[in-house]
Write an enzyme that holds these catalytic residues in place. Structure first.
Site, PDB file in Angstrom:
ATOM      1  CG  ASP A  14      -2.007   1.071   1.157  1.00  0.00           C
ATOM      2  OD1 ASP A  14      -2.494   1.349   0.050  1.00  0.00           O
ATOM      3  OD2 ASP A  14      -2.355   1.635   2.207  1.00  0.00           O
TER       4      ASP A  14
ATOM      5  CB  SER B  85      -6.350   3.009   0.211  1.00  0.00           C
ATOM      6  OG  SER B  85      -4.992   3.299  -0.028  1.00  0.00           O
TER       7      SER B  85
ATOM      8  CD  GLN C   8      -4.720   1.026  -2.648  1.00  0.00           C
ATOM      9  OE1 GLN C   8      -4.204   2.111  -2.868  1.00  0.00           O
ATOM     10  NE2 GLN C   8      -4.323   0.228  -1.670  1.00  0.00           N
TER      11      GLN C   8
END
Length: 282
Positions: free
Chosen positions: A199, A223, A273
């Site tokens: 991430d 996110s 994502q």
């Protein structure tokens, strides 16, 4: 590295509930990779060690408060002959901030193929370290220059936090990564560290397609969800290439996908994502 390992060593509260904390110095909200990694640790603590995680799918519901512990409640969805499925829910102040479904699989033999790793990528020691990049952009580094960095990042191109105009548009973003230290031989821990690292830079690839940057003159982002598939054994304390691209962006949301390759070219994981990206001041 020791701080990250401690961060992933959750406290057991009983009844498949666990508690985690955040670093004493960090961003104003909990880093998404931390929550995802801790949620995976919690889920993995309830599964037989002979079964390893092969996929996870999570949603970021609310920003996390770094000043408060996070409670993780794990629900046993199913234990079959080959697969185990868990749902891990992260809560603060009585509200859900993140939830994840993770599937674990016992080792089996089967077909084996993979796309080759990119060939036109310089080696990790041929690209600048983060310290070298921070020295060039002291006014832009901000908190990222002072908080602990357990993951050694080596951007092949320009990172997303450089000043507006200093980043050329590139269709792909590639970053070498590895844990800055040596981990025990625990596959679960290596998988959770890889989840944490996944991430760190993924949404950067959305900006990269436009030569855009984070912060003043650029965008702020968050996110929205995160998915990973783990394909082959690996060590998170050895170099791997994070090859990312954004196939689409519209309506203030962007999609990013990534592939992770070891130095010898093995494809070890895939990520997807979606993120929210808004212009600063807009």
């Amino acid at each position: 590295m020791d701080d990250l390992v401690r961060l992933l060593d959750l406290e057991a509260l009983g009844d498949d509930r666990f508690q985690g904390v955040s670093p004493p110095v960090g961003p104003q909200r909990v880093f998404g990779g931390q929550v995802a990694a801790q949620a995976l640790v919690a889920a993995g603590r309830t599964v037989e060690r002979t079964r390893t995680v092969h996929s996870l799918h999570g949603y970021f519901v609310r920003p996390g408060d770094p000043e408060e512990p996070i409670t993780y409640a794990v629900e046993n969805i199913r234990d079959g002959r080959s697969f185990s499925v868990r749902r891990s829910v992260a809560q603060q102040h009585g509200k859900v901030i993140f939830f994840m479904s993770a599937s674990f699989h016992r080792q089996e033999e089967g077909l084996d193929h993979a796309e080759p790793a990119p060939l036109d990528v310089p080696a990790p020691d041929e690209v600048p370290t983060m310290a070298e990049r921070f020295a060039k952009y002291e006014d832009r580094a901000g908190i990222w220059a002072v908080i602990p960095r357990p993951i050694d990042l080596r951007y092949v191109g320009e990172p997303g936090w450089v000043p507006a105009g200093d980043r050329p548009a590139e269709p792909r973003q590639r970053v070498w990564m590895r844990l800055d230290g040596k981990l025990p031989d625990d596959p679960v821990l290596h998988t959770c560290v890889l989840t944490f690292a996944s991430d760190l830079t993924l949404l950067d690839s959305i900006l990269s397609a436009h030569g855009a940057v984070w912060g003043p003159g650029g965008f702020i982002g968050a996110s929205l969800d995160h998915a990973m598939w783990f394909h082959r054994p690996f060590r998170a304390d050895e170099w791997f290439l994070y090859d990312t691209v954004s196939p689409s962006a519209s309506g203030a949301r962007g999609l990013a996908t990534g592939r992770m390759f070891t130095l010898d070219g093995r494809h070890i994981a895939t990520t997807v994502q979606e993120g929210l990206l808004r212009r600063v001041g807009g």
